[in-house]
Design a protein around this motif. Sequence first.
Motif, short mmCIF file in Angstrom:
data_model
loop_
_atom_site.label_atom_id
_atom_site.label_comp_id
_atom_site.label_asym_id
_atom_site.label_seq_id
_atom_site.Cartn_x
_atom_site.Cartn_y
_atom_site.Cartn_z
N THR A 56 -70.65 -139.09 13.25
CA THR A 56 -69.49 -138.81 12.41
C THR A 56 -68.75 -140.13 12.19
O THR A 56 -69.05 -141.14 12.82
N GLU A 86 -57.15 -139.54 12.94
CA GLU A 86 -56.42 -139.06 14.10
C GLU A 86 -54.97 -138.68 13.82
O GLU A 86 -54.31 -138.15 14.68
N ASP A 98 -79.82 -130.59 13.64
CA ASP A 98 -81.04 -131.00 12.95
C ASP A 98 -80.65 -131.80 11.70
O ASP A 98 -79.51 -131.74 11.25
N VAL A 148 -80.94 -132.45 7.70
CA VAL A 148 -81.36 -131.87 6.42
C VAL A 148 -82.18 -132.96 5.72
O VAL A 148 -81.65 -134.04 5.42
N ARG A 184 -71.76 -139.90 2.49
CA ARG A 184 -73.12 -139.79 1.92
C ARG A 184 -73.18 -138.76 0.78
O ARG A 184 -73.96 -138.92 -0.14
N ALA A 230 -62.70 -150.92 6.71
CA ALA A 230 -61.83 -150.78 7.88
C ALA A 230 -62.60 -151.18 9.12
O ALA A 230 -63.83 -151.07 9.16
N ILE A 257 -52.04 -145.46 16.25
CA ILE A 257 -51.85 -144.03 16.48
C ILE A 257 -51.80 -143.77 17.98
O ILE A 257 -52.82 -143.91 18.68
N VAL A 259 -66.49 -130.69 0.91
CA VAL A 259 -65.20 -130.73 1.61
C VAL A 259 -65.21 -131.96 2.52
O VAL A 259 -66.20 -132.24 3.18
N GLY A 260 -64.09 -132.67 2.57
CA GLY A 260 -64.02 -133.87 3.42
C GLY A 260 -64.38 -135.11 2.62
O GLY A 260 -64.19 -135.16 1.39
N PRO A 299 -56.34 -144.45 4.45
CA PRO A 299 -55.56 -143.54 5.32
C PRO A 299 -54.08 -143.89 5.49
O PRO A 299 -53.48 -143.56 6.52
N GLY A 319 -56.49 -137.62 4.81
CA GLY A 319 -57.88 -137.15 4.86
C GLY A 319 -57.99 -135.72 5.39
O GLY A 319 -58.64 -134.86 4.78
P1 FAD Z 1 -68.08 -137.40 8.84
O1 FAD Z 1 -67.18 -137.52 10.00
O2 FAD Z 1 -68.74 -138.65 8.34
O3 FAD Z 1 -69.21 -136.35 9.22
C1 FAD Z 1 -70.40 -136.24 8.49
C2 FAD Z 1 -71.32 -135.26 9.18
O4 FAD Z 1 -72.43 -135.03 8.34
C3 FAD Z 1 -71.87 -135.72 10.52
O5 FAD Z 1 -71.83 -134.65 11.44
C4 FAD Z 1 -73.32 -136.07 10.22
O6 FAD Z 1 -74.15 -135.87 11.34
C5 FAD Z 1 -73.61 -135.07 9.13
N1 FAD Z 1 -74.73 -135.42 8.26
C6 FAD Z 1 -74.83 -136.45 7.39
N2 FAD Z 1 -76.03 -136.42 6.78
C7 FAD Z 1 -76.69 -135.35 7.27
C8 FAD Z 1 -77.98 -134.77 7.05
N3 FAD Z 1 -78.83 -135.29 6.18
N4 FAD Z 1 -78.33 -133.67 7.75
C9 FAD Z 1 -77.47 -133.10 8.63
N5 FAD Z 1 -76.24 -133.60 8.87
C10 FAD Z 1 -75.87 -134.70 8.20
N6 FAD Z 1 -57.80 -138.78 7.95
C11 FAD Z 1 -56.61 -138.37 8.40
O7 FAD Z 1 -56.19 -137.26 8.10
N7 FAD Z 1 -55.85 -139.17 9.20
C12 FAD Z 1 -56.22 -140.43 9.53
O8 FAD Z 1 -55.51 -141.10 10.28
C13 FAD Z 1 -57.44 -140.92 9.00
N8 FAD Z 1 -57.86 -142.18 9.25
C14 FAD Z 1 -59.02 -142.61 8.69
C15 FAD Z 1 -59.39 -143.95 8.84
C16 FAD Z 1 -60.53 -144.42 8.21
C17 FAD Z 1 -60.91 -145.86 8.33
C18 FAD Z 1 -61.36 -143.53 7.48
C19 FAD Z 1 -62.61 -144.02 6.83
C20 FAD Z 1 -61.02 -142.21 7.37
C21 FAD Z 1 -59.84 -141.75 7.94
N9 FAD Z 1 -59.43 -140.43 7.76
C22 FAD Z 1 -58.22 -140.03 8.23
C23 FAD Z 1 -60.30 -139.45 7.10
C24 FAD Z 1 -61.01 -138.63 8.16
O9 FAD Z 1 -61.67 -139.47 9.05
C25 FAD Z 1 -62.01 -137.72 7.49
O10 FAD Z 1 -61.35 -136.99 6.50
C26 FAD Z 1 -62.59 -136.74 8.48
O11 FAD Z 1 -63.04 -137.36 9.64
C27 FAD Z 1 -63.69 -135.94 7.85
O12 FAD Z 1 -64.90 -136.59 7.85
P2 FAD Z 1 -66.16 -135.75 7.42
O13 FAD Z 1 -66.30 -134.62 8.36
O14 FAD Z 1 -66.02 -135.42 5.97
O15 FAD Z 1 -67.36 -136.77 7.54
#
Ligand code: FAD
Length: 522
Positions: A45, A50, A200, A202, A236, A260, A291, A351-352, A360, A365
């Motif tokens: 991830t 945070e 697993d 995808v 991605r 970052a 934080i 989503v996300g 941030p 986020g």
């Molecule tokens: P990710 O955390 O990247 O998760 C992606 C998931 O997809 C993982 O589980 C991975 O294993 C899975 N995956 C990818 N490809 C495949 C595949 N082919 N098959 C199966 N699984 C797959 N938000 C805030 O609200 N407050 C903050 O202070 C904040 N600070 C941030 C600081 C930085 C530098 C960044 C970049 C972001 C920040 N955010 C913040 C945003 C926050 O981190 C994200 O909104 C949140 O973590 C959601 O991430 P996500 O779940 O969309 O993606």
Amino acid sequence: MHMEKPRNIVIVGGGTSGWMTASYLAAAFGDRVSITLVESGKVGTIGVGEATFSDIRHFFHFLGLDEREWMPECNATYKLAVRFENWRRPGHHFYHPFEQMRAVDGFPLADWWLREPLTDRFDRDCFVLASLCDAERNPRFLDGSLFEQDYVEDKDDVARHTISAYQGAQFPYAYHFEAHLLAKFLTGYATERGVRHVIDDVVDVALDERGWIDHLRTGEHGELGGDLFVDCTGFRGVLLNQRLGEPFISYQDTLPNDSAVALQVPLDMERRGIRPCTSATAQDAGWIWTIPLFGRIGTGYVYARDYCEPDEAERVLREFVGPAAADASANHIRMRIGRSRNSWVNNCVAVGLSSGFVEPLESTGIFFIHHAVEQLVKYFPGEDWDPTLRTMYNNAIAHCMDGVREFLVLHYKAALRADNEYWRDTKTRAIPDGLAERLELWRSRLPDAETVYPYYHGLPPYSYMCILLGMGGIPLRPSPALGLTDDTAARKEFQLLRDRAEHLVRRLPTQHEYFSRMRRQQ
Ligand code: FAD
């Protein structure tokens, strides 16, 4: 036309967005839907995220979770504000608090303050929370009761509110938490409520003849079929962007920070204290977040590669944190800034981070995720998959992110700082059209509901006032009418605020006292 009832939901991704989505949908629909979450065991991830918005309380309330259940598990603390440091000049700071601006005789206090500033701190003069942040106070007393503010807590309120539908008073705090611990906590929550968890990869996304997702092919678990697929695969965008080819609209022309570097730094928080706010400290090519959590700080430098190399960013961050950072390993992240043109295409909703992300700076986020899952429930398809619902969803998501982009651009445009190329460029770079017009209006009158970005984006007019007043780079004028108005009531209000802040600073505990006690009582 797809005629199946969307009862079978497959979520790809096990980061904050995947588990928040799974938990929320399980809480909303119970066993009337079947939910599978598949996450890669190899792709990690993002490992950051945070700090939150105060509306996040609706998320936990919707899930039926009490702070005492989840906060200690996630090393969580309270956040009353964002503290901006050095955006005007070195040594200067101000807060953007979770507190509505009071009004007297129809004019916001900030207007009265502009007419005759009481001190050089508009934030302390106009808000109680600025003083609580300076004094590092907790918003709750040791018995758990919330300090009395405009918001009155109703423990018996059983209706589950959503952020955009809730019209109540501003809640005075948000949370800081460890992102991976929250994902772990929500994994337990969701799987206990029937969400199937598959670890697993995808490896392929199979489409039917209309271009809708038919099933996913995984490395070891064969095919995963479903009706609705939620893409939570982070930057991605494996389903929406990669497979369905939905374009990504970059915000980079107006928000150039694209990188970052983050550190997790264990600290003795009892000795150091836990500040009840997120700090954003301006740097030569961006800003550093701090934080405070229970037991460590999360920190990171958000910067633009056009102005700073990753090695240099890491060096600056380590120097900023000091010796405590020596053993912490750095997480370098390339950020995709902008949004997918449509976050929902056919039977796939992103989503996300796959949907969109802005840097941030105001912790948006997780707010975007929360907003998205609420909207998904609101516009959830029936068996005819009415395309109008999809369009309304896409508009809501796009408006929200575009609005937040405008708000963030304002921070740079309004910052007085212009001492190097990076900061000088923030004054001449393109800004969204709407913002240019609005800035003209705000030069004559402080922002109000009529003049801020018109669609829901989570930021009320007082937030704009705070940034304009705090950043100091744009000249502001009080309403001319105040020159003809008796200011007795306004003076009284300022005095009330000051007295109230002093009283609360004396009585409220520190965060460390409060959370140590909560943990002992577990
Ligand atoms: P990710 O955390 O990247 O998760 C992606 C998931 O997809 C993982 O589980 C991975 O294993 C899975 N995956 C990818 N490809 C495949 C595949 N082919 N098959 C199966 N699984 C797959 N938000 C805030 O609200 N407050 C903050 O202070 C904040 N600070 C941030 C600081 C930085 C530098 C960044 C970049 C972001 C920040 N955010 C913040 C945003 C926050 O981190 C994200 O909104 C949140 O973590 C959601 O991430 P996500 O779940 O969309 O993606």
